[in-house]
Design an enzyme around this catalytic site. Structure first.
Site, PDB file in Angstrom:
ATOM      1  N   LYS A 132      -8.650 -26.287   1.932  1.00  0.00           N
ATOM      2  CA  LYS A 132      -7.486 -25.611   1.361  1.00  0.00           C
ATOM      3  C   LYS A 132      -6.427 -25.313   2.415  1.00  0.00           C
ATOM      4  O   LYS A 132      -5.288 -24.999   2.085  1.00  0.00           O
ATOM      5  CB  LYS A 132      -7.912 -24.326   0.645  1.00  0.00           C
ATOM      6  CG  LYS A 132      -8.690 -23.343   1.485  1.00  0.00           C
ATOM      7  CD  LYS A 132      -9.243 -22.224   0.605  1.00  0.00           C
ATOM      8  CE  LYS A 132     -10.129 -21.277   1.391  1.00  0.00           C
ATOM      9  NZ  LYS A 132     -10.741 -20.243   0.548  1.00  0.00           N
ATOM     10  N   LYS A 176     -13.354 -33.211   5.861  1.00  0.00           N
ATOM     11  CA  LYS A 176     -13.660 -32.470   4.638  1.00  0.00           C
ATOM     12  C   LYS A 176     -12.375 -32.001   3.955  1.00  0.00           C
ATOM     13  O   LYS A 176     -11.412 -31.637   4.626  1.00  0.00           O
ATOM     14  CB  LYS A 176     -14.526 -31.263   5.020  1.00  0.00           C
ATOM     15  CG  LYS A 176     -15.122 -30.495   3.856  1.00  0.00           C
ATOM     16  CD  LYS A 176     -16.112 -29.481   4.394  1.00  0.00           C
ATOM     17  CE  LYS A 176     -15.885 -28.129   3.791  1.00  0.00           C
ATOM     18  NZ  LYS A 176     -16.807 -27.116   4.295  1.00  0.00           N
ATOM     19  N   LYS A 222     -12.310 -21.309  15.204  1.00  0.00           N
ATOM     20  CA  LYS A 222     -11.208 -20.465  14.719  1.00  0.00           C
ATOM     21  C   LYS A 222     -10.394 -19.897  15.877  1.00  0.00           C
ATOM     22  O   LYS A 222      -9.174 -19.731  15.769  1.00  0.00           O
ATOM     23  CB  LYS A 222     -11.757 -19.341  13.838  1.00  0.00           C
ATOM     24  CG  LYS A 222     -12.239 -19.832  12.478  1.00  0.00           C
ATOM     25  CD  LYS A 222     -12.491 -18.685  11.522  1.00  0.00           C
ATOM     26  CE  LYS A 222     -12.824 -19.217  10.135  1.00  0.00           C
ATOM     27  NZ  LYS A 222     -13.032 -18.128   9.156  1.00  0.00           N
TER      28      LYS A 222
END
Length: 334
Positions: free
Chosen positions: A200, A197, A115
């Site tokens: 969203k 994967k 992140k």
């Protein structure tokens, strides 16, 4: 443990819209747990603040996620479904646990590194100490089990380390949680890049099936799904696109991989993609209908939110008061 049932704790961040991967990988498995376990399901809106959010959008997404939980079949009478930010014990315990968590442990968290790389302009302290808040989430409710995906296993191991460290100093204060490994569910991958994967946060809308996509959109996205130059519908690592579509169809219909291969033996990719799209749309339509009906019934939703927030606070504060006493904080005059 509450009564005769073991306690399960689960949460999702209120960022973005849930995907088919979230539904099949998490929500669908949670539904199967609510009879056997005392379940706490949180809207992890505090965790969402590690990334800059539009306040109005965050509030709407959090409310929508709560509504989706209920629309998907999580019963607010049987389970405790609540907003993390409505229970102040989460933030209070997180600070105490920060004082029992080592910098080296936080430095090793791969999710922080990932992140931080994606949001290099906002590497904040909350992003770094995120695992301490996650530990507080779980330990407040004395959770016996935590359903986790591969990306959260490292955080759960740190939670266990923190709980054991605290218990070694102050006695058996926290239940040390175990990872819950439910029925194996195939990982749902991107429709445009089946080596990644389904997420969203994917910038390509054709990569992702969102839970609130309408039937036409779902079928269109599956028609555009990446496959290969062959035309045989077989399950193989060499055919990641077809493998992903078989996994999705298998999860949606409950059929085995072998049954799916036999059903589409000799049929083309176009027919297969259409069948997968229709099966997914048919599965999601009742959920969507319930979601829209619940959205209109604000009085009902408000009542279950209030009731469940209070239930969560009751159990969380019991643990927090015990922790505060153990570490030597002055008891509040009641």
């Amino acid at each position: 443990m509450l009564g005769d049932k073991k306690v399960s704790y689960s949460a999702m961040q209120s960022t973005g819209t849930l995907t088919l991967g979230n539904y099949l990988g998490a929500l669908d498995n949670w539904l199967k747990m609510q009879e056997e376990y005392e379940c706490f399901y949180a809207i992890a809106d505090l965790h969402s603040l590690t990334i800059r959010q539009n306040p109005a959008e965050l509030r709407k997404r959090a409310r929508d996620l709560y509504t989706l939980y209920v629309a998907a079949g999580l019963d607010p009478e049987k389970n405790c479904i609540y907003f993390q930010s409505h229970v102040s014990a989460h933030a209070e315990l997180a600070w105490i646990l920060d004082c029992f968590t080592y910098m080296g442990e936080l430095n090793r968290m791969t999710q922080f590194k990932d992140k931080a790389a994606k949001h290099s302009d906002n590497i904040n302290a909350g992003l770094f100490t995120y695992p301490s808040l996650m530990a507080a989430d779980i330990l407040l409710y004395q959770a016996d089990v935590v359903p986790v995906g591969a990306d959260q296993k490292q955080h759960l191991e740190l939670t266990r380390d923190i709980a054991n460290r605290f218990n070694a100093i102050y006695g058996d204060v926290f239940t040390v949680p175990e990872a819950f490994i439910g029925k194996s569910t195939a990982k749902i991958m991107s429709l445009q890049d089946p080596t990644r994967k389904m997420s969203k946060s994917d910038e390509n809308p054709n990569s992702v099936i969102l839970l609130m996509d309408d039937t036409d959109t779902i079928i269109r996205k599956f028609k555009r799904a990446v496959t290969d130059s062959e035309m045989e519908i077989t399950y193989s690592d060499k055919k990641p696109g077809i493998q992903n579509l078989i996994n999705i169809y298998s999860c949606i219909t409950g059929k085995t991989i072998q049954e799916v291969e036999r059903e589409f033996d000799g049929k083309g990719y176009g027919e297969f993609k259409m069948a997968v799209g229709e099966a997914v749309a048919d599965r999601l339509k009742p959920l969507q209908d319930r979601f829209y009906a619940l959205q209109k019934d604000k009085a009902y939703l408000n009542s279950v939110i209030k009731e469940n927030d209070e239930k969560a606070a009751y159990f969380a504060n019991k643990t927090l008061r015990k922790v505060q006493k153990k570490v030597g904080l002055t008891e509040k005059i009641r």
